[in-house]
Design a protein around this motif. Sequence first.
Motif, PDB file in Angstrom:
ATOM      1  N   ASN A  69       1.043  -1.416   0.016  1.00 47.54           N
ATOM      2  CA  ASN A  69       0.137   0.173   0.220  1.00 47.54           C
ATOM      3  C   ASN A  69       0.945   0.960  -0.063  1.00 47.54           C
ATOM      4  O   ASN A  69       0.355   1.981  -0.860  1.00 47.54           O
ATOM      5  CB  ASN A  69      -0.736  -0.347   1.073  1.00 47.54           C
ATOM      6  N   ASN A  70       2.083   0.978   0.125  1.00 51.73           N
ATOM      7  CA  ASN A  70       2.935   2.359   0.233  1.00 51.73           C
ATOM      8  C   ASN A  70       3.709   2.872  -1.460  1.00 51.73           C
ATOM      9  O   ASN A  70       3.143   3.627  -1.454  1.00 51.73           O
ATOM     10  CB  ASN A  70       4.590   1.800   0.989  1.00 51.73           C
ATOM     11  N   GLY A  71       3.577   1.750  -1.531  1.00 48.12           N
ATOM     12  CA  GLY A  71       3.480   1.659  -3.395  1.00 48.12           C
ATOM     13  C   GLY A  71       1.903   2.131  -4.252  1.00 48.12           C
ATOM     14  O   GLY A  71       2.155   3.238  -4.937  1.00 48.12           O
ATOM     15  N   VAL A 131      10.644  10.774  -5.572  1.00 47.84           N
ATOM     16  CA  VAL A 131       9.108  10.123  -4.237  1.00 47.84           C
ATOM     17  C   VAL A 131       9.887   8.495  -3.416  1.00 47.84           C
ATOM     18  O   VAL A 131       9.406   7.811  -4.933  1.00 47.84           O
ATOM     19  CB  VAL A 131       8.099  10.557  -4.680  1.00 47.84           C
ATOM     20  N   ASP A 132       9.814   8.031  -2.840  1.00 39.39           N
ATOM     21  CA  ASP A 132      10.022   7.245  -2.343  1.00 39.39           C
ATOM     22  C   ASP A 132       8.954   6.398  -1.740  1.00 39.39           C
ATOM     23  O   ASP A 132       8.444   7.054  -0.573  1.00 39.39           O
ATOM     24  CB  ASP A 132      10.832   7.296  -1.161  1.00 39.39           C
ATOM     25  N   GLY A 133       8.805   5.908  -2.389  1.00 34.78           N
ATOM     26  CA  GLY A 133       7.009   4.849  -2.431  1.00 34.78           C
ATOM     27  C   GLY A 133       6.997   3.223  -1.809  1.00 34.78           C
ATOM     28  O   GLY A 133       6.556   2.999  -2.616  1.00 34.78           O
ATOM     29  N   LEU A 134       8.684   2.893  -1.296  1.00 37.16           N
ATOM     30  CA  LEU A 134       9.055   1.368  -1.326  1.00 37.16           C
ATOM     31  C   LEU A 134       8.427   0.774  -0.950  1.00 37.16           C
ATOM     32  O   LEU A 134       7.429   0.255  -0.257  1.00 37.16           O
ATOM     33  CB  LEU A 134      10.239   1.250  -1.510  1.00 37.16           C
ATOM     34  N   PHE A 135       8.642   0.766   0.715  1.00 34.50           N
ATOM     35  CA  PHE A 135       7.666   0.418   1.712  1.00 34.50           C
ATOM     36  C   PHE A 135       7.416   1.090   2.686  1.00 34.50           C
ATOM     37  O   PHE A 135       8.245   2.384   3.019  1.00 34.50           O
ATOM     38  CB  PHE A 135       8.898  -0.609   2.405  1.00 34.50           C
ATOM     39  N   GLY A 136       6.341   1.103   3.685  1.00 31.66           N
ATOM     40  CA  GLY A 136       6.216   1.992   4.361  1.00 31.66           C
ATOM     41  C   GLY A 136       6.122   1.458   5.896  1.00 31.66           C
ATOM     42  O   GLY A 136       6.928   0.580   6.538  1.00 31.66           O
ATOM     43  N   ALA A 163       9.904  10.405   1.176  1.00 30.86           N
ATOM     44  CA  ALA A 163       9.556   9.950   1.578  1.00 30.86           C
ATOM     45  C   ALA A 163       7.620   9.584   1.605  1.00 30.86           C
ATOM     46  O   ALA A 163       7.552  11.028   2.658  1.00 30.86           O
ATOM     47  CB  ALA A 163      10.534   9.201   2.292  1.00 30.86           C
ATOM     48  N   LEU A 164       7.583   8.427   1.525  1.00 31.59           N
ATOM     49  CA  LEU A 164       5.954   8.702   1.569  1.00 31.59           C
ATOM     50  C   LEU A 164       5.962   7.790   3.033  1.00 31.59           C
ATOM     51  O   LEU A 164       6.241   6.492   3.244  1.00 31.59           O
ATOM     52  CB  LEU A 164       4.767   8.217   0.865  1.00 31.59           C
ATOM     53  N   ASP A 165       5.036   8.469   4.087  1.00 33.33           N
ATOM     54  CA  ASP A 165       4.728   7.495   5.062  1.00 33.33           C
ATOM     55  C   ASP A 165       5.979   7.265   6.642  1.00 33.33           C
ATOM     56  O   ASP A 165       6.288   7.724   7.574  1.00 33.33           O
ATOM     57  CB  ASP A 165       3.936   6.095   5.283  1.00 33.33           C
ATOM     58  N   VAL A 166       7.038   6.436   6.193  1.00 33.37           N
ATOM     59  CA  VAL A 166       8.901   6.313   6.300  1.00 33.37           C
ATOM     60  C   VAL A 166       9.570   5.901   5.142  1.00 33.37           C
ATOM     61  O   VAL A 166       9.038   5.560   4.338  1.00 33.37           O
ATOM     62  CB  VAL A 166       8.425   4.800   7.020  1.00 33.37           C
ATOM     63  N   PRO A 167      10.663   6.763   5.898  1.00 33.57           N
ATOM     64  CA  PRO A 167      11.800   6.084   4.093  1.00 33.57           C
ATOM     65  C   PRO A 167      12.294   4.717   4.673  1.00 33.57           C
ATOM     66  O   PRO A 167      12.290   4.296   5.530  1.00 33.57           O
ATOM     67  CB  PRO A 167      12.630   6.839   5.205  1.00 33.57           C
ATOM     68  N   SER A 168      12.039   4.088   3.479  1.00 33.34           N
ATOM     69  CA  SER A 168      11.560   2.952   3.278  1.00 33.34           C
ATOM     70  C   SER A 168      13.137   2.273   3.794  1.00 33.34           C
ATOM     71  O   SER A 168      14.090   2.491   3.179  1.00 33.34           O
ATOM     72  CB  SER A 168      11.708   2.372   1.616  1.00 33.34           C
ATOM     73  N   GLY A 169      13.250   1.254   4.417  1.00 30.22           N
ATOM     74  CA  GLY A 169      14.145   0.878   5.464  1.00 30.22           C
ATOM     75  C   GLY A 169      14.694   0.461   6.493  1.00 30.22           C
ATOM     76  O   GLY A 169      14.219   0.358   7.561  1.00 30.22           O
TER      77      GLY A 169
HETATM   78  K   LIG Z   1       8.697   4.941   1.741  1.00 32.35           K
END
Ligand SMILES: [K+]
Length: 513
Positions: A69-71, A131-136, A163-169
Motif C-alpha cells: 500500500n505504500n506503493g 519520491v520513495d514509495g517502496l515500503f512504509g 519519503a511517503l509515510d516512512v523512509p523505506s528501510g
Molecule cells: K516509503
Amino acid sequence: MDNGLYSVAQIRAIEGASAQATAEGEAGEAGSLMRRAGRAAANLALELIGTAREESRLRPVLVLAGPGNNGGDALELAANLGEAGVDVVVLHLAGSGPSSPEAAQALARARASSANFADVAPDVREWAMVVDGLFGIGLARPLEGRYRELVTAIDRLRCPVLALDVPSGLDADTGAVVGPGGVAVRATHTITFIGDKAGLHTGEGRDYAGVVHVARLGLDTAAFEPPRARLAGPSLFAAHLAPRRQNSHKGQFGDVAVVGGAHGMVGAAVLAARVALHAGAGRVFAVGVDAEAGPQFDPMQPELMFRTSAAFDTDGRVLVLGPGMGDSSEAMRVLGHGIDGASAIVIDADGLNLVAASTALQERVARRQGGTIVTPHPLEAARLLGTSSAEVQADRLGSARELARRLQAVVVLKGSGTVVAQPDGEVAVNPTGNPGLASGGSGDVLAGVCGALLAQGWPAWEAAIGAVWMHGAAADRLVEEGVGPVGMTAGELPKAVRAVLNGLVSEAGANRS
Ligand SMILES: [K+]
Ligand SMILES: NC(=O)C1=CN([C@@H]2O[C@H](COP(=O)(O)OP(=O)(O)OC[C@H]3O[C@@H](n4cnc5c(N)ncnc54)[C@H](O)[C@@H]3O)[C@@H](O)[C@H]2O)[C@@H](O)CC1
Ligand SMILES: Nc1ncnc2c1ncn2[C@@H]1O[C@H](COP(=O)(O)OP(=O)(O)O)[C@@H](O)[C@H]1O
C-alpha cells in the motif's frame, strides 16, 4: 496540537476503525485513505519543487512504487502530479501476491494519467525530486536485491527525496534501520500519514527522515486511545515557566550542589555548576570528592562556591551526582548518602556506573521518595540494563521505559532524539539539538540544567523534558549564530541555555497577561 507519536500497532488500529466506519456509511473526507495520502503527498511535492530553482521545475520527478500500500500511495501521487502537468516517471516494483483493491485502483489511475512507466530507472542525472514509495509500516525484513540497489542509487543523487509515510528501510517504531546489514532511503522530507511516529525522530530516524510533515488524512486521532509517546516541546513544561516576581530572593530558586570533580576531572563538575547558575538556580556549589584535587575558586564564574564532600551538608540541596566523580570510596559514600536522602537528585556519568555495578544501590534508587532523574548515554544505559549499547539503540524507547521501570526514576536516554521516560511507560522524544553536542562535556551541561530546574521546584518529569529541550535548543541557536556544529564546545552552552530559557519565560508571561 497533536504532538502524539503513534506506534505502528496504533496506526493499524486507527486505520481499521476508519475502514469500518466508511463501510458502515459514516461520512468522512472524500476518497479512500490512500487517495487522500496520495493527494496530500502530491501537494507537498508540488510545494517543494515550486520552491526549488526555476529550471528544476522542468525536470522530471521519479516515483518509486513498491509492492504494498505504500506503493499505492506513490501511484496516487504520480496520478496527481501528472494531472498537475508535472513530467513523472514511475518505477513500479509489483510484488508476487495480489495488491489491495485501493492499490489496484491507484495503479489504474496512474496508468491512465500522463505518468510514464519505466522498467528501469532512466539514466536521468537531474531529477526535480525522487519520491520513495517502496515500503512504509509494512516493512518486514532488511532491503535486499533490487530494492537495495535502488536505495543505494538514490543516495548518490543530489535532489530532494520525499519519503511517503516512512523512509523505506527504517523501522517506524524504533528509528533503527531494519537489519542485519540493512539500508534505508535517506530522505530530505518525509510526509507521514494519520499520526507522527517515534522512529522518525530518534536514533537513525532524524538522519533518514529529514523534515517531517504529518498528514492526518482527515482522521480525528483524538477519538482513539492516546499514544504513550509524544514529541517534546515547551507545551509539556510551560506550566513551570513562571515570570519572576519583583519581590524575589535567591532562597526561592534553590541550591544546587554538583558532586564530582575527582582528580583530573574537575572540569566536568565546573561545567555542570556554571550552567546551573545560568539556568536560574539561586546558589550553586561545586563539591569535590577528592580533597586534594581541584580549584578553590572559578575565575570565570566567581559566583560558584567550592567545597569538599567530606565537609559538606547535602541536606536540603538538589544534588547532581556524578560529573567527573570517579569511583573512589568517598564517591561511593556521598552517592549512597544522596540516594538515601530526601532531596531531588540527578545521577549522571560516573554516578551511573557506580549504580550499574551494585544491585543494592539500584534498589535504593527505586525506593527513593524525592524526584530522581538519571541521564545515561547509550553505553551507560547498557551497563545499567546488563546489555550492549547496540541493543539499547535497537529500541531506544523500549530501553528507556525498561530502565525507568526498574529504577522507578525519570530516565533521560541521550543521543540524537533523546528519549525521556517515566516509570509508567510515558515517553517524550526530543526534537532539538544537533551534532555540535557530540563533544566532551555537553552531557555535564545537561545534568546541570536538570539540577537547576529541580532546584526551582520543577517536578522531575517536566525538569527532565525542559532541560533536554532547552539544551538542544541552545545548541541549535549556537549553530544559527555560526558557532558549530563543528567545533562547538560545551562551555559555550550555558549562555545560550540562559537565552532560550528567558525567551520561553517571557513568552509564557506574555501569554498570561
Ligand atoms: K516509503
Ligand atoms: N491501509 C490504509 O488505510 C493506509 C495505508 N497507507 C499506506 O500503506 C502503508 C502500509 O502498507 P502495507 O501494509 O501494504 O505495507 P508496505 O507497503 O509498507 O509493504 C508491504 C509489502 O511489502 C512486502 N515486504 C515487506 N518487507 C519487504 C522487504 N524487505 N523486501 C521485499 N518485500 C517486502 C510485504 O510482504 C508486503 O507485500 C503505509 O505505510 C502507508 O504508506 C496509507 O495509504 C494510509 C492509509
Ligand atoms: N548528534 C547529536 N544530536 C543531538 N544531541 C546530541 C548528539 N550527540 C550528543 N548529543 C547530546 O549531547 C549530550 C552528550 O552527553 P554525553 O554523551 O554524556 O557526553 P559527555 O560525556 O561529554 O558529557 C547529550 O545530551 C546528548 O543527547
